[in-house]
Design an enzyme around this catalytic site. Structure first.
Site, mmCIF file in Angstrom:
data_model
loop_
_atom_site.group_PDB
_atom_site.id
_atom_site.type_symbol
_atom_site.label_atom_id
_atom_site.label_comp_id
_atom_site.label_asym_id
_atom_site.label_seq_id
_atom_site.Cartn_x
_atom_site.Cartn_y
_atom_site.Cartn_z
ATOM 1 N N GLU A 197 -3.660 -5.502 -2.783
ATOM 2 C CA GLU A 197 -2.561 -4.543 -2.860
ATOM 3 C C GLU A 197 -1.326 -5.225 -3.450
ATOM 4 O O GLU A 197 -0.846 -6.233 -2.939
ATOM 5 C CB GLU A 197 -2.230 -4.028 -1.456
ATOM 6 C CG GLU A 197 -0.968 -3.185 -1.412
ATOM 7 C CD GLU A 197 -0.560 -2.824 0.027
ATOM 8 O OE1 GLU A 197 -1.246 -3.222 0.979
ATOM 9 O OE2 GLU A 197 0.463 -2.142 0.167
ATOM 10 N N ASP A 249 1.256 1.489 4.637
ATOM 11 C CA ASP A 249 0.756 1.640 3.276
ATOM 12 C C ASP A 249 -0.574 0.924 3.082
ATOM 13 O O ASP A 249 -1.494 1.450 2.478
ATOM 14 C CB ASP A 249 1.771 1.081 2.268
ATOM 15 C CG ASP A 249 2.904 2.059 2.026
ATOM 16 O OD1 ASP A 249 2.757 3.237 2.429
ATOM 17 O OD2 ASP A 249 3.928 1.643 1.453
ATOM 18 N N ASP A 298 -1.814 -5.156 3.035
ATOM 19 C CA ASP A 298 -0.861 -5.524 4.074
ATOM 20 C C ASP A 298 -1.190 -4.817 5.386
ATOM 21 O O ASP A 298 -1.752 -3.732 5.389
ATOM 22 C CB ASP A 298 0.558 -5.119 3.654
ATOM 23 C CG ASP A 298 1.054 -5.974 2.500
ATOM 24 O OD1 ASP A 298 0.575 -7.122 2.387
ATOM 25 O OD2 ASP A 298 1.895 -5.494 1.724
ATOM 26 N N ASP A 328 0.317 -2.960 7.227
ATOM 27 C CA ASP A 328 1.300 -1.926 7.545
ATOM 28 C C ASP A 328 0.737 -0.554 7.156
ATOM 29 O O ASP A 328 -0.430 -0.435 6.785
ATOM 30 C CB ASP A 328 2.628 -2.197 6.820
ATOM 31 C CG ASP A 328 2.459 -2.214 5.310
ATOM 32 O OD1 ASP A 328 1.395 -1.783 4.818
ATOM 33 O OD2 ASP A 328 3.390 -2.662 4.623
#
Ligand code: TSJ
Length: 639
Positions: free
Chosen positions: A427, A508, A504, A506
Site C-alpha cells: 500500500e 484504509d 498499514d 489502520d
C-alpha cells in the site's frame, strides 16, 4: 475385588489408540484449529445419528468455562451392557478404533474420509473425557485420560452415580494440549455448523451454550422449515425473484431434497450435502442437479419462444445466474473423494438427482409459470452480459499480452523459480519505494498499489478488468483468472509461491486488504484454498531500552508482555504506517523471511463465501479487520 482387567483384547485397544496419538493428522486432518473443531463435530455427529435413527430430538452443545466441551443428547444412551469382549459396550465404543459395525448407530454411513472416524479418536486425543449415560433409570459413569480408562469397572460394568428418569448420552472432553497447537474452540465456527445441522434436520433442536468467561451466550437452533429456511437465510437482505422452490423424492435408493431461490444479482451459490456432510468440493449430486436444471431451462425457454431458433442455448452458468440452491442427498453408502474428501463420487447420485429434479421441477414449473419466467429472465441477463464480457475479455487480454506491466510499477524478481518467489502487494508509493530498495531482488517482487482498488463485488466484469492495478496483478501472477462464465485459471502457471498483502494497520489498510481478498476470492479462489495468500504483519512498536537489545513488538499484547518482563527505562516508538519505516527497518521487520511474521489467509469454509463477501462489503471496517484476522491462521514465523 473389582479391578480393571487388561486382557489381550484391551491391549489391542490401547495399541489402537496409541496409533491415533502418534499420527493424529491421519484421523482428524490436522492438529490446527480445523482438527480441533472437528473433534466437537465427531461427537455431535453421534448424537445426530441417534436423531436420524429416530430416538433423539434434542442436543445440547456447551463450551464450558474450563475450555472443555460437553455434548449431550436425549437419545437411548450408548449401550452399557456387557459386550462379548468382557467389558461394558460403552468401553468398546469409546476406547476401540472401530471401523464400522454394530455400534455405528448409523442409518447412513457418514464415513469416507474425515467423517465418522469415531468417538474413540476424540477420546484418544483428549486430556480427559467424562461420560454419563442415562439409561434404565440409572446414571452410568465412565472416564478416560488420553483414551485410557480411569474408572474401575464393577464386574466389567460401569459404576452407577445415581437414579434418573431421563435417557441420553453426555460426553465432556478437553482436547489434549500435547497434541493440538491450540485448544480453544472457535465459537463462531461451531455456531455456524450447529445452525447448518439444524437446517438439515428440521425435527431436531440444538441448544448452543457458551459458558466461557466474557462470552456467555445461549442460542437455540430449531429450523422446522429445513433447507427452505436455509435458502431464505442465505438470501436474506437480497432482492429475491420468487418464493423458494422445494421438492424431494427418492430414486436409486437415494433420498433427494432440494431448495432453490433466485436473487437479482450476478452470483451463484449452490451448496451440496450428502448425509448431512457439506460437500465442499461438490460432486455427482450437484452434477445431476445442474445438468438437468440447464436442460429444463433451455427446453422451457424454447417452448416459450424466449430462445429463438437461431439463438444458442443458455450455458449452465447462465441458467444458474442468481441461483441460491441447496441439494441434500441421503446415500446408503457414499463414496467421497478429493483433497479434503468432500467431493461426492458415487455415480448413482447423479442419476438420482437428475431424475428427481426432472420430475419434480417439471411439475412445479408447469404450475408456476411466473416463477419460471423470472428464472429464465435471470439467464437472459447473464447471457447478454456474458457475450459483452467475452468481447471485453478478449480485448483486454490481447492488449495486455504486449504490455506486461502497463504502469511500469511492478518491480519483478529475477528468479523464475515460482516455488521460491514472492510478490508483495504494498500500500502506498512511499512504502512501495522502500520495499523496492530493501527487498531481495532475486526472489521478491514488489507491486505498489495506490489508494483503493476497485470493489470487485460491485463493479462489473469489464470495469474490473479495465482497472490498472487489477490488470497488473493478473498479469504478474501469470495464472489467469476465473469467474462465472469461463475459467482460464491455471494454478500451475502461478509465478509466485507467496502473495503477500502488505498494508498499514489502520482503517484504509484494512479496507485495501478486504478489497484485495475479495478480488482474489472471486477470481482466483484456488490461491486462497492452496495457501498462497498471506498478510504481512509489520510490527506496531519498537522498544529501545537504555541497556540491552532493541526489539520490535508486533501488537499490544506483546508490548504488555514486554512491560511485565523488562525493568528499566526504554523508549517506545510507534509505527503509524509502513511509510514511516526506512528500507532497512522494512527489511528487518516485514520482508526478511528469517524475521518477519506472516499470517496465512485460510478461508476455512467455502460455504460461508456469500456471507463473508457480504460482510466484507458492509460499511463497518473494524469487524472486517477482525474477520480477516480470525480467518487468517495464527501468526506463523515464516522461516
Ligand atoms: F459416541 C459418543 F460418545 F461420541 C457419543 C454417542 C456422543 C454422544 C453425544 C451421543 C452418542 C450416542 C449414541 N447417542 N445415542 C447413541 N446411541 C447408541 O449408541 C445406541 C443406542 C441403542 C442402540 C440399540 O440398538 O438399542 C444402539 C445404539 C448404537
Amino acid at each position: 475385588m473389582a479391578k480393571t482387567q487388561y486382557n489381550a483384547d484391551s491391549i489391542t485397544v490401547l495399541e489402537g489408540l496409541e496409533a491415533v496419538r502418534k499420527r493424529p493428522g491421519m484421523y482428524i486432518g490436522g492438529v490446527g484449529t480445523k482438527g480441533l473443531n472437528h473433534l466437537i463435530y465427531e461427537i455431535v455427529d453421534n448424537a445426530v445419528d441417534e436423531h436420524l435413527a429416530g430416538y433423539c430430538n434434542e442436543i445440547w452443545v456447551t463450551l464450558e468455562a474450563d475450555g472443555s466441551c460437553t455434548v449431550k443428547d436425549s437419545g437411548r444412551g450408548i449401550p452399557v451392557g456387557m459386550h462379548k469382549k468382557g467389558v461394558s459396550a460403552e468401553r468398546v465404543v469409546l476406547a476401540t478404533l472401530h471401523a464400522g459395525g454394530k455400534f455405528d448407530n448409523q442409518a447412513y454411513k457418514t464415513s469416507g474420509g474425515l467423517h465418522g472416524v469415531g468417538s474413540s479418536v476424540v477420546n484418544a486425543l483428549s486430556e480427559r473425557m467424562d461420560v454419563k449415560i442415562y439409561q434404565n433409570g440409572l446414571i452410568h459413569h465412565d472416564a478416560y485420560e488420553r483414551g485410557i480408562p480411569v474408572v474401575e469397572l464393577e464386574n466389567g460394568l460401569l459404576p452407577v452415580l445415581g437414579k434418573t428418569k431421563a435417557t441420553g448420552t453426555e460426553i465432556n472432553f478437553l482436547p489434549d494440549g500435547e497434541i493440538f497447537e491450540k485448544t480453544r474452540f472457535k465459537a463462531e465456527w461451531l455456531k455456524s455448523r450447529l445452525h447448518e445441522t439444524a437446517y438439515l434436520n428440521p425435527a431436531l433442536t440444538i441448544h448452543y451454550i457458551n459458558r466461557r468467561p466474557g462470552e456467555e451466550e445461549q442460542v437455540d437452533y430449531h429450523e422446522p422449515d429445513g433447507i427452505v429456511a436455509y435458502v431464505r437465510e442465505l438470501n436474506s437482505g437480497k432482492e429475491t425473484v420468487h418464493e423458494p422452490i422445494y421438492y424431494k423424492g427418492t430414486s436409486e435408493g437415494i433420498e433427494v431434497e432440494v431448495a432453490i431461490q433466485f436473487v437479482d444479482a450476478f452470483e451463484e451459490n449452490t451448496l451440496g450435502f450428502c448425509n448431512n456432510i457439506f460437500t465442499q468440493e461438490g460432486g455427482t449430486h450437484l452434477m445431476g442437479f445442474k445438468t438437468r436444471f440447464t436442460q429444463l431451462i433451455n427446453g422451457y425457454a424454447r417452448e416459450l419462444s424466449i430462445l429463438k431458433e437461431k439463438d444458442s442455448n443458455f450455458t449452465g452458468a447462465d441458467t444458474r445466474n442468481g441461483m441460491t440452491a441447496i441439494v441434500a442427498v441421503k446415500h446408503p453408502d457414499p463414496i467421497f473423494e478429493g483433497q479434503t474428501k468432500t467431493k461426492l463420487a458415487s455415480a448413482d447420485a447423479t442419476k438420482a438427482v437428475f431424475s428427481v429434479t426432472g420430475e419434480e421441477l417439471t411439475l412445479y414449473f408447469d404450475r408456476n409459470l411466473e416463477v419460471l419466467k423470472g428464472i429464465i429472465g435471470c439467464a437472459e441477463k447473464s447471457a447478454k452480459i456474458r457475450k459483452a464480457e467475452e468481447k471485453a475479455k478478449t480485448n483486454m487480454l490481447s492488449k495486455s499480452k504486449f504490455s506486461f506491466d502497463s504502469n511500469g510499477k511492478l518491480a519483478n524478481c529475477e528468479s523464475r523459480d515460482a516455488s521460491k518467489c514472492e510478490i508483495f502487494i504494498v500500500e502506498g508509493d512511499s512504502a512501495g519505494g522502500s520495499a523496492k530498495t530493501a527487498r531481495n531482488r532475486q526472489y521478491q517482487a514488489i507491486l505498489p498499489i495506490r489508494g483503493k482498488i476497485l470493489n470487485v463485488e460491485k463493479a462489473s466484469m469489464d470495469k474490473v478488468l479495465a482497472n490498472a492495478e487489477i490488470k497488473t496483478m493478473i498479469n504478474a501472477f501469470g495464472c489467469g483468472f476465473s469467474e462465472g462464465y469461463g475459467n482460464d485459471f491455471d494454478i500451475a502457471k502461478l509465478r509466485y509461491d507467496k502473495i503477500i498483502l502488505m498494508t498499514d494497520a489502520d482503517v484504509d489498510g484494512s479496507h485495501i486488504d478486504t478489497l484485495l481478498l475479495t478480488f482474489l476470492y472471486r477470481f482466483m479462489p484456488e490461491l486462497i484454498y492452496n495457501g498462497h495468500v498471506y498478510i504481512a504483519m509489520p510490527p506496531l512498536y519498537k522498544v529501545i531500552p537504555k541497556k540491552g537489545q532493541e526489539q520490535y513488538l508486533f501488537d499490544d499484547k506483546e508490548l504488555e508482555r514486554y512491560r511485565r518482563s523488562h525493568t528499566g527505562e526504554f523508549t517506545l516508538q510507534r509505527y503509524k504506517g509502513l511509510g514511516e519505516m526506512d528500507p532497512e527497518q522494512l527489511w528487518e521487520t516485514t520482508l526478511d523471511p528469517e524475521r518477519r511474521v506472516l499470517k496465512q489467509v485460510e478461508i476455512e469454509d467455502a460455504r460461508m463465501a456469500s456471507e463473508i463477501t457480504e460482510m466484507l462489503m458492509g460499511s463497518d471496517v473494524p469487524p472486517r479487520r477482525q474477520f480477516i484476522y480470525d480467518h487468517a491462521d495464527e501468526a506463523e514465523i515464516d522461516a
